[in-house]
Design an enzyme around this catalytic site. Structure first.
Site, mmCIF file in Angstrom:
data_model
loop_
_atom_site.group_PDB
_atom_site.id
_atom_site.type_symbol
_atom_site.label_atom_id
_atom_site.label_comp_id
_atom_site.label_asym_id
_atom_site.label_seq_id
_atom_site.Cartn_x
_atom_site.Cartn_y
_atom_site.Cartn_z
ATOM 1 N N LYS A 41 -6.419 0.124 -0.651
ATOM 2 C CA LYS A 41 -5.261 0.833 -1.202
ATOM 3 C C LYS A 41 -4.286 -0.186 -1.797
ATOM 4 C CE LYS A 41 -2.747 0.725 3.148
ATOM 5 N NZ LYS A 41 -1.800 1.376 4.032
ATOM 6 N N ARG A 133 3.510 10.045 11.842
ATOM 7 C CA ARG A 133 3.673 9.846 10.407
ATOM 8 C C ARG A 133 2.971 10.997 9.695
ATOM 9 N NH1 ARG A 133 2.106 3.989 7.952
ATOM 10 N NH2 ARG A 133 0.030 4.932 7.853
ATOM 11 N N TYR A 260 22.866 -18.987 -9.882
ATOM 12 C CA TYR A 260 24.058 -18.151 -9.860
ATOM 13 C C TYR A 260 24.901 -18.320 -8.596
ATOM 14 C CZ TYR A 260 21.592 -15.902 -13.684
ATOM 15 O OH TYR A 260 20.921 -15.666 -14.855
ATOM 16 N N MET A 308 16.298 -13.866 -11.699
ATOM 17 C CA MET A 308 15.350 -12.827 -12.125
ATOM 18 C C MET A 308 13.998 -13.424 -12.511
ATOM 19 S SD MET A 308 15.697 -9.931 -15.098
ATOM 20 C CE MET A 308 17.183 -9.189 -14.481
HETATM 21 C C1 PLP Z 1 -4.400 4.841 7.480
HETATM 22 C C2 PLP Z 1 -4.639 3.376 7.389
HETATM 23 N N1 PLP Z 1 -5.769 2.855 7.875
HETATM 24 C C3 PLP Z 1 -6.033 1.547 7.827
HETATM 25 C C4 PLP Z 1 -5.126 0.658 7.272
HETATM 26 C C5 PLP Z 1 -5.472 -0.803 7.228
HETATM 27 O O1 PLP Z 1 -4.610 -1.551 8.051
HETATM 28 P P1 PLP Z 1 -4.845 -3.110 8.192
HETATM 29 O O2 PLP Z 1 -4.425 -3.712 6.906
HETATM 30 O O3 PLP Z 1 -4.012 -3.524 9.349
HETATM 31 O O4 PLP Z 1 -6.286 -3.304 8.453
HETATM 32 C C6 PLP Z 1 -3.924 1.153 6.760
HETATM 33 C C7 PLP Z 1 -2.932 0.230 6.212
HETATM 34 O O5 PLP Z 1 -1.787 0.230 6.511
HETATM 35 C C8 PLP Z 1 -3.679 2.553 6.817
HETATM 36 O O6 PLP Z 1 -2.542 3.063 6.321
#
Ligand code: PLP
Length: 370
Positions: A41, A133, A260, A308
């Site tokens: 992700k 969550r 700055y 920046m």
């Molecule tokens: C639902 C879920 N599973 C697994 C992971 C992977 O976590 P990690 O990077 O600690 O392995 C995440 C990341 O935050 C997550 O949101």
């Protein structure tokens, strides 16, 4: 090291060989009976989702947050199972389902949409075990398990949940969540769901709780070569280096300041290196004074405000002869590690590797990047 070829002024170097090594190391750790879902992700935590997925040869499946992330992988030719756990029940689910994206179901509303759609789907039921969550609350389990069981077009692969405190191995909250997960699984199976593939562990859970690996683990941070728990070493190789090309080396006299609001003044005559990275590239102003930049194998303090587009680096008398064109490492090989920078700045290595953005150009080394 002077740059012999023309480089973009600011770049992340991602070592795909390191990714392959880390995936392989973790796969060996969990053994043949446990699937490794590589979490890619957020553009693979800034490493590039498609390239990481291609390099992660021994991963059994991929995990992403959003449906858009899942579709990007499919469109890029990734054929292994992909699970997305963030989606909007108002969205059209036909596109992800046609692309064989496995969906996690975090609420009865999401479940209702998939039942209504009458389209074959592979799903995981996301269970609330204590993170509070997203996930089906214990009071909803009975109804959700019965609805999912009776929906013949849904293939329930299993249950999933997420650990809140696995990076604190002494914290018994993990046991509390594990007990809730075991209870949910027992209830689901008693309701008639087979649940062949269940998963609870992220990287720290995978590393410290072999007893909780079930049939699959969801590992993100570890495949990028970083340790979630200080002091542990699983033989992983950090995959990302954030580097810039030093633009100028300038003298500064005792008492003169830089950047700055003049928050820093030279105590004695010396030199500053000017490095083209700033808060528009993801280096927070709050990192002022925490960052040591690596140039030619030596660490030098960043001084004054993070601007920046630029920072100033105090070379002192410049004993090692830093010159314009030298590579300056913000984190990674030859500089502070992402973990060291995170510790210095009061954050976590997860956040540090997700930081590079703005004008940063990603480059790949060490793999068969197509
Ligand atoms: C639902 C879920 N599973 C697994 C992971 C992977 O976590 P990690 O990077 O600690 O392995 C995440 C990341 O935050 C997550 O949101």
């Amino acid at each position: 090291m002077s740059q012999s070829t023309v480089q973009p002024p600011l770049r992340t170097r991602v070592d795909l060989g390191a990714i392959a090594h880390n995936v392989s190391t973790i796969k060996d750790m969990v053994g043949p009976d446990v699937n490794l879902m590589a979490v890619v992700k957020a553009d693979a935590y800034g490493h590039g989702a498609l390239e990481v997925a291609r390099a992660a040869e021994r991963a059994d499946a991929f995990g992403v947050a959003t449906v858009a992330e899942a579709l990007e992988l499919r469109e890029g030719g990734i054929g292994k199972p992909i699970c997305a756990w963030i989606w909007n029940p108002e969205d059209d689910v036909s596109t992800p389902l046609a692309a064989r994206v496995d969906l996690a179901i975090p609420s009865l509303r999401h479940l209702g949409v998939l039942i209504e759609a009458q389209v074959p789907a592979r799903v995981y039921l996301k269970i609330e075990t204590g993170l509070h969550r997203a996930g089906l609350d214990p009071a909803e389990w009975e109804e959700a398990f019965a609805l999912a069981r009776d929906a013949e077009h849904l293939e329930v692969l299993g249950l999933m949940s997420h650990l809140a405190c696995a990076d604190e191995p002494e914290n018994d909250y993990t046991d509390f969540q594990a007990a809730n997960f075991a209870r949910a699984l027992e209830q689901a199976r008693a309701a008639g769901l087979e649940c062949p593939v269940n998963h609870l562990c992220n990287t720290p859970g995978t590393f410290t709780r072999p007893d909780l690996r079930y049939e699959q683990v969801r590992v993100g941070l570890g495949i990028y070569g970083l340790e979630p728990i200080p002091g542990q070493d699983h033989g992983l190789i950090p995959a990302m280096t954030w580097a810039a090309t030093t633009m100028a080396v300038k003298p500064i006299a005792a008492g003169e300041g830089t950047c700055y609001t003049m928050t820093w003044h030279a105590e004695r005559d010396g030199y500053l290196a000017n490095v083209p990275v700033g808060y528009a590239d993801g280096l927070p102003r709050a990192f002022q004074g925490k960052l040591q930049v690596g140039i030619g194998g030596h660490l030098y303090p960043q001084v004054g405000r993070v601007c920046m587009d630029q920072i100033a680096v105090d070379l002192g008398d410049n004993p090692h002869g830093v010159r314009p064109g030298d590579e300056a490492i913000i984190f990674g090989g030859g500089g502070m590690s992402a973990t060291e920078l995170a510790d210095a700045a009061g954050t976590i290595n997860y956040e540090v590797i997700c930081r590079p953005t703005g004008r940063t150009v990603r480059q790949y080394v060490g793999g068969t990047h197509a």
